[in-house]
Scaffold this motif. Structure first.
Motif, short mmCIF file in Angstrom:
data_model
loop_
_atom_site.label_atom_id
_atom_site.label_comp_id
_atom_site.label_asym_id
_atom_site.label_seq_id
_atom_site.Cartn_x
_atom_site.Cartn_y
_atom_site.Cartn_z
N UNK A 255 -16.45 -13.41 -42.21
CA UNK A 255 -15.51 -14.22 -41.34
C UNK A 255 -14.96 -15.48 -42.14
N UNK A 256 -15.00 -15.51 -43.69
CA UNK A 256 -13.90 -16.74 -44.39
C UNK A 256 -12.37 -15.52 -44.58
N UNK A 257 -12.76 -14.39 -45.60
CA UNK A 257 -12.40 -13.65 -45.86
C UNK A 257 -11.21 -13.40 -44.70
N UNK A 258 -11.53 -13.10 -43.22
CA UNK A 258 -10.52 -12.68 -42.15
C UNK A 258 -9.59 -13.73 -42.01
N UNK A 259 -10.57 -15.25 -41.78
CA UNK A 259 -9.83 -16.49 -41.83
C UNK A 259 -8.08 -16.83 -42.41
N UNK A 260 -9.05 -16.12 -43.83
CA UNK A 260 -7.82 -15.82 -44.14
C UNK A 260 -6.68 -14.84 -44.43
N UNK A 261 -7.32 -13.91 -43.49
CA UNK A 261 -6.21 -12.97 -43.74
C UNK A 261 -5.35 -12.89 -42.41
N UNK A 262 -6.31 -13.82 -41.55
CA UNK A 262 -5.12 -14.14 -40.63
C UNK A 262 -4.08 -15.58 -40.72
N UNK A 263 -4.96 -15.89 -41.89
CA UNK A 263 -3.00 -17.23 -41.75
C UNK A 263 -2.78 -16.20 -43.12
N UNK A 264 -2.52 -15.40 -43.93
CA UNK A 264 -1.64 -14.83 -44.44
C UNK A 264 -0.67 -13.78 -43.40
N UNK A 265 -1.42 -12.88 -42.52
CA UNK A 265 -0.90 -11.80 -41.77
C UNK A 265 -0.75 -11.79 -40.16
N UNK A 266 -0.64 -13.08 -39.97
CA UNK A 266 -0.63 -14.10 -38.86
C UNK A 266 -1.66 -13.20 -37.72
N UNK A 267 -2.41 -12.42 -38.13
CA UNK A 267 -3.38 -11.92 -37.74
C UNK A 267 -3.98 -12.46 -35.60
N UNK A 268 -4.34 -12.08 -34.86
CA UNK A 268 -4.88 -12.52 -33.54
C UNK A 268 -6.02 -12.93 -33.65
N UNK A 269 -7.10 -13.87 -32.73
CA UNK A 269 -8.10 -14.25 -32.52
C UNK A 269 -8.57 -13.14 -32.58
N UNK A 270 -8.40 -11.84 -32.01
CA UNK A 270 -9.56 -10.35 -31.13
C UNK A 270 -9.14 -9.80 -32.70
N UNK A 271 -7.68 -10.04 -33.30
CA UNK A 271 -7.42 -9.05 -34.34
C UNK A 271 -8.41 -9.75 -35.63
N UNK A 272 -9.02 -10.71 -35.43
CA UNK A 272 -9.63 -11.52 -37.12
C UNK A 272 -11.02 -11.29 -36.75
N UNK A 273 -11.76 -11.35 -35.11
CA UNK A 273 -13.31 -10.42 -35.43
C UNK A 273 -13.62 -9.06 -35.76
N UNK A 274 -12.06 -8.52 -35.31
CA UNK A 274 -12.74 -7.13 -35.18
C UNK A 274 -12.39 -7.06 -36.87
#
Length: 505
Positions: free
Chosen positions: A424-443
């Motif tokens: 989850x932390x890795x996905x959160x880092x990717x969200x900030x780096x690549x502008x992922x949405x909330x649902x995309x971060x969960x997936x």
């Protein structure tokens, strides 16, 4: 899909075809007149099916009890006995109909032996499929059903002893494929909770957890078996109209509809059996009530009933292996309980139908059928669809109990939570780096954990199409082309960050 078949060719040579042979033998032997070369009594096939159902249930329970001490489904000798019983029963049933004086007794014996073989093979394939991941299960089960229909269609179109000989060989081929060792390990197989002693109290708690599921499944199969007697067309001399046409239409329609269901549903679990079976049962009764004396109407109702039965079987073989993977319930317990419930439903439904069918009137059909359907609905309302059937985010483990279970579950839970938190932390880092949405971060967190797309669909309760769309968006934003590349992405970013830190003065 073509690439998937190439990469998993050996798996589908062993499991896909082997499971298809098992299904084809079941359908040709008990869902048609394939083993009834001479008609002595109307509904001969149904009479054999009744005794097969009884011994199918008894044998399933015996296998479950023995497997609490000795894991049977993984032993080659077990598969050999299953093949011998099924093959021998096929020959006995076929030959019994050539002697009008003894066929009833001999065909019953054949049906009993067939029930033993059917239960043994079902346990073997339950164990095999439970070792596949969700993606493999949702691909292999539909593929095997399609292959089984092709085999069934060819056998029923043939005449003479040839179809019987081929049918007798199907169980042997099925077990050969089941126990054929692959030359390489094509995918990770989970450690199933099998091979250890299960104490009596622990077994009772396991069965209590699936009691309502088994009860509803047994009632559902009672309905199918009873309705099969009511709607069986009387034109026994017309093999095409009696079995081939209804079976073929129902199979094609159910496969097409179920594949769309897998693609569009937000979850695929045990509720699929009831979401599929109950409406089709009601439709079958409505068609039969419209004009019970019309032979064509009976054929249509018979076809709809077949669609319901196929859907329930399809849903069972999709959901049960996935449930074993998620809940860590031993396969012998889950399949033993559910197969026993199916067998009891078949035996009671067929037996009751045979006892009343000759003197039943259209009014009696309507009254009794409606009563049985209402009972099924009332039981479903009282017990409800247990949330644990969904097997989402299961934290409780079935593999241990007592004080050791508490400590072990806590340890396993803490380790699992730590690992999930990391992804989850890795996905959160990717969200900030690549502008992922909330649902995309969960997936993204589930993709980083190596989860398959069907697993993600069940976990997040979204359709498979939605999972595909979000995954494509994630890969596009992160400039990767596969899940493997995506899983390596956080490590590459960490490596790059470390190199940048070293370069800085």
């Amino acid at each position: 899909m073509h690439q998937y078949l190439i990469e998993h060719k050996e798996r589908y040579r062993n499991q896909g075809l082997g499971f298809a042979f098992f299904l084809a033998w079941n359908y040709f032997s008990f869902f048609s007149c394939g083993l009834v070369p001479v008609i002595h009594v109307i509904r001969s096939s149904e009479r054999v099916w009744m005794w097969t159902g009884l011994f199918f249930a008894v044998t399933s329970l015996v296998i479950m009890l023995i497997s609490t001490r000795i894991p049977l489904a993984g032993k080659r000798g077990f598969g050999v006995i299953a093949a011998i019983c099924s093959c021998g029963a096929t020959i006995v049933i076929w030959m019994s109909f050539y002697d009008a004086r003894t066929y009833q007794m001999v065909s019953v014996i054949g049906g009993m032996i067939a029930g033993v073989g059917l239960a043994m093979m079902a346990h073997v394939w339950g164990d095999r499929l439970s070792r596949n991941n969700e993606s493999d299960i949702e691909f292999s089960v539909p593929t095997s059903f399609i292959f089984s229909f092709i085999i069934y269609f060819v056998l029923l179109a043939l005449k003479g002893p040839v179809p019987m000989l081929v049918d007798a060989a199907l169980p042997v081929a099925s077990m050969l494929f089941a126990f054929r060792r692959p030359t390489c390990n094509l995918s990770e197989e989970p450690e199933l909770s099998e091979g250890r002693c299960i104490r009596g109290g622990e077994l009772i708690r396991m069965l209590a957890g699936i009691a309502t599921l088994c009860l509803l499944l047994g009632l559902l199969w009672f309905q199918f078996a009873y309705f099969r007697l009511l709607a069986t067309p009387e034109m026994v001399s017309d093999r095409f109209l009696h079995y081939l046409l209804p079976f073929s239409c129902s199979f094609l329609l159910s496969i097409i509809a179920l594949l769309f269901c897998i693609k569009l549903s937000r979850y695929v679990n045990f509720t699929l059996m009831f979401r599929w079976g109950l409406p089709l049962l009601l439709l079958s009764y409505a068609l039969l009530y419209y004009d019970y004396s019309d032979p064509l109407q009976k054929i249509v109702a018979y076809t709809v009933n077949f669609i319901g039965m196929f859907g329930v079987q399809f849903g069972f073989w999709l959901a049960a292996p996935k449930f074993v993977r998620r809940s860590h319930l031993p396969p012998s317990v889950l399949f033993g309980g559910m197969l026993a419930a199916e067998g009891v439903g078949i035996f009671i439904g067929t037996g009751y139908g045979l006892s009343i069918i000759d003197g039943i009137s259209a009014t009696n059909v309507m009254n009794e059928s409606l009563l049985f359907f209402v009972i099924l609905l009332l039981v479903a309302m009282m017990v409800g669809f247990n949330p644990c059937w969904s097997f989402f985010r299961a934290s409780e483990r079935w593999s241990v109990d007592g004080e050791m279970a508490v400590s072990k579950n806590l340890d396993e839970g803490s380790v699992s939570d730590d690992i999930n938190a990391l992804f989850e932390q890795q996905a959160e880092d990717l969200r900030r780096s690549f502008n992922l949405s909330k649902r995309e971060t969960e997936i993204a967190a589930l993709l980083l954990a190596g989860r398959s797309r069907p697993y993600i669909r069940d976990e997040l309760t979204i359709s498979l199409n939605t999972v595909h769309a979000h995954t494509r968006n994630i890969y596009t934003k992160c400039d990767v082309h596969s899940q493997r590349e995506f899983m390596d992405l956080p490590h590459e970013k960490e490596k790059q960050q470390t190199e940048d830190d070293l370069v800085l003065p």
